[in-house]
Design a protein around this motif. Structure first.
Motif, short mmCIF file in Angstrom:
data_model
loop_
_atom_site.label_atom_id
_atom_site.label_comp_id
_atom_site.label_asym_id
_atom_site.label_seq_id
_atom_site.Cartn_x
_atom_site.Cartn_y
_atom_site.Cartn_z
N ASP A 193 44.52 35.97 41.52
CA ASP A 193 45.17 35.80 42.81
C ASP A 193 44.54 36.69 43.88
O ASP A 193 44.77 36.47 45.09
CB ASP A 193 46.67 36.12 42.70
CG ASP A 193 47.39 35.14 41.79
OD1 ASP A 193 46.95 33.97 41.73
OD2 ASP A 193 48.40 35.54 41.16
N GLN A 194 43.73 37.68 43.44
CA GLN A 194 43.10 38.57 44.41
C GLN A 194 41.70 38.14 44.78
O GLN A 194 41.04 38.81 45.60
CB GLN A 194 43.06 40.00 43.82
CG GLN A 194 44.44 40.58 43.50
CD GLN A 194 45.31 40.64 44.75
OE1 GLN A 194 44.85 41.02 45.83
NE2 GLN A 194 46.58 40.23 44.58
N ILE A 195 41.19 37.11 44.14
CA ILE A 195 39.85 36.64 44.46
C ILE A 195 39.89 35.91 45.81
O ILE A 195 40.70 35.03 46.02
CB ILE A 195 39.34 35.67 43.37
CG1 ILE A 195 39.25 36.40 42.02
CG2 ILE A 195 37.99 35.07 43.75
CD1 ILE A 195 38.84 35.50 40.87
N PRO A 196 39.05 36.37 46.75
CA PRO A 196 39.08 35.75 48.08
C PRO A 196 38.65 34.29 48.04
O PRO A 196 37.80 33.90 47.24
CB PRO A 196 38.10 36.59 48.89
CG PRO A 196 37.19 37.20 47.87
CD PRO A 196 38.03 37.43 46.65
N ALA A 218 42.21 24.95 35.86
CA ALA A 218 42.52 26.12 36.69
C ALA A 218 43.32 27.15 35.90
O ALA A 218 43.09 28.37 36.02
CB ALA A 218 43.29 25.69 37.94
N ASP A 219 44.26 26.67 35.07
CA ASP A 219 45.07 27.60 34.27
C ASP A 219 44.19 28.32 33.25
O ASP A 219 44.36 29.54 33.02
CB ASP A 219 46.19 26.84 33.54
CG ASP A 219 47.29 26.38 34.49
OD1 ASP A 219 47.32 26.86 35.64
OD2 ASP A 219 48.11 25.52 34.08
N ARG A 220 43.23 27.57 32.62
CA ARG A 220 42.36 28.22 31.65
C ARG A 220 41.46 29.26 32.32
O ARG A 220 41.22 30.35 31.78
CB ARG A 220 41.51 27.16 30.93
CG ARG A 220 42.30 26.31 29.94
CD ARG A 220 41.37 25.57 28.99
NE ARG A 220 40.53 24.61 29.70
CZ ARG A 220 40.88 23.33 29.93
NH1 ARG A 220 42.05 22.89 29.50
NH2 ARG A 220 40.05 22.53 30.56
N LEU A 221 40.94 28.94 33.51
CA LEU A 221 40.10 29.89 34.22
C LEU A 221 40.89 31.13 34.60
O LEU A 221 40.39 32.27 34.46
CB LEU A 221 39.52 29.22 35.48
CG LEU A 221 38.69 30.15 36.37
CD1 LEU A 221 37.48 30.71 35.61
CD2 LEU A 221 38.23 29.40 37.62
N ALA A 222 42.12 30.92 35.07
CA ALA A 222 42.95 32.07 35.45
C ALA A 222 43.23 32.95 34.25
O ALA A 222 43.19 34.19 34.33
CB ALA A 222 44.26 31.59 36.08
N ALA A 223 43.49 32.32 33.08
CA ALA A 223 43.76 33.10 31.87
C ALA A 223 42.51 33.88 31.44
O ALA A 223 42.61 35.05 31.01
CB ALA A 223 44.21 32.15 30.74
N TYR A 224 41.33 33.25 31.58
CA TYR A 224 40.09 33.95 31.22
C TYR A 224 39.86 35.17 32.13
O TYR A 224 39.50 36.25 31.65
CB TYR A 224 38.91 32.98 31.31
CG TYR A 224 37.58 33.65 31.12
CD1 TYR A 224 37.16 34.06 29.85
CD2 TYR A 224 36.74 33.88 32.21
CE1 TYR A 224 35.94 34.68 29.68
CE2 TYR A 224 35.53 34.50 32.05
CZ TYR A 224 35.12 34.90 30.78
OH TYR A 224 33.92 35.51 30.62
N LEU A 225 40.06 34.98 33.43
CA LEU A 225 39.86 36.08 34.37
C LEU A 225 40.82 37.22 34.07
O LEU A 225 40.43 38.40 34.13
CB LEU A 225 40.05 35.58 35.80
CG LEU A 225 38.96 34.62 36.33
CD1 LEU A 225 39.35 34.07 37.70
CD2 LEU A 225 37.61 35.32 36.40
N ARG A 226 42.05 36.89 33.74
CA ARG A 226 43.01 37.96 33.43
C ARG A 226 42.59 38.71 32.17
O ARG A 226 42.77 39.94 32.07
CB ARG A 226 44.41 37.36 33.26
CG ARG A 226 45.04 36.87 34.58
CD ARG A 226 46.52 36.51 34.39
NE ARG A 226 47.08 36.00 35.62
CZ ARG A 226 47.18 34.71 35.94
NH1 ARG A 226 46.73 33.80 35.07
NH2 ARG A 226 47.69 34.35 37.09
N SER A 227 41.98 37.96 31.18
CA SER A 227 41.53 38.63 29.96
C SER A 227 40.38 39.59 30.25
O SER A 227 40.14 40.53 29.49
CB SER A 227 41.09 37.59 28.92
OG SER A 227 39.88 36.95 29.32
N MET A 228 39.68 39.37 31.39
CA MET A 228 38.59 40.24 31.81
C MET A 228 39.07 41.33 32.75
O MET A 228 38.29 42.10 33.29
CB MET A 228 37.50 39.42 32.51
CG MET A 228 36.88 38.33 31.65
SD MET A 228 35.87 39.01 30.29
CE MET A 228 34.55 39.77 31.19
N GLY A 229 40.38 41.38 32.94
CA GLY A 229 40.93 42.41 33.83
C GLY A 229 40.85 42.03 35.29
O GLY A 229 40.96 42.91 36.16
#
Length: 239
Positions: free
Chosen positions: A232-235, A217-228
């Motif tokens: 936390d806003q994903i429904p 989950a932490d790796r996925l969150a970091a990847y999403l943040r790298s994509m802008g």
């Protein structure tokens, strides 16, 4: 050099007799004594012993008797060379077990019975393993009165139940667990240790799985943040 008082000669810590005459008698003595020890392990004021000389009165004319197993309520645990009643707040032994062997004579056992009756035993159990024959007595006033039905009998003092068949005797604790031999106790302890180890391993596996999920989950969150994308806003689309 060890010194002895004259009274030590009158009340020796050994009766000069072997604990048992054969393996069957010995095994029964150990089974009863050790399981009684376990039963009262948490009560500091119950003393259990086996083959311990008991001197009920401080008299040179009264010889002691060493029951195969004995229980004294109201006396602390601890090492004793013998049970000198005048040193035990004058509390008699309340429960006695004797295991017969071929060498025991009727005269010998009759003398023991008279001793136990005279000096305050409340419950007396006599078992012959060769014949699977059990007898018991309970105190009524000054007398030890024979218990007419021993099969299913529950000791008032011990809470132990006696179950007798044509081949054998089984004793049960108040919680329903039967008396176990030292080998059975060791096996049960080993089984409990293995079960505890299995539980520990299962708990550790669950902890590792949870940790792996958290890292993913932490790796996925970091990847999403790298994509802008703010994770936390994903429904949450879970039902």
């Amino acid at each position: 050099m060890t010194s002895y008082s004259p009274t030590d000669l009158y009340f020796p810590d050994s009766d000069g007799q072997p604990m048992a005459d054969n393996t069957e008698q010995f095994n029964w003595i150990v089974l009863i004594k050790e399981n009684l020890e376990i039963l009262f392990a948490d009560d500091p004021n119950v003393f259990v012993a086996g083959d311990l000389p008991w001197y009920p009165v401080k008299s040179q004319t009264v010889r002691g008797v060493a029951p195969d197993a004995l229980v004294a309520f109201g006396r602390p645990k601890g090492r004793r060379g013998s049970y000198k009643q005048w040193e035990e707040n004058n509390i008699p032994i309340q429960v006695v077990f004797e295991i017969l062997s071929p060498s025991n004579t009727e005269t010998e056992m009759a003398k023991k019975f008279e001793f136990y009756q005279r000096y305050g035993v409340e419950e007396y159990y006599l078992y012959d393993p060769d014949r699977a024959h059990l007898k018991g007595w309970i105190r009524q006033g000054l007398q030890l009165v024979e218990i007419q039905q021993m099969n299913g009998w529950i000791s008032p003092r011990l809470g132990v139940r006696f179950e007798l068949t044509a081949q054998d005797l089984t004793l049960y604790r108040p919680d329903g667990e039967r008396f176990l031999s030292p080998v059975e106790l060791r096996r049960r302890a080993e089984q409990e240790r293995l079960r505890a180890e299995q539980e520990r391993l299962r708990a550790e596996q669950e902890r590792l799985r949870a940790e792996q999920e958290r890292q993913r989950a932490d790796r996925l969150a970091a990847y999403l943040r790298s994509m802008g994308i703010d994770p936390d806003q994903i429904p949450d689309e879970s039902p």
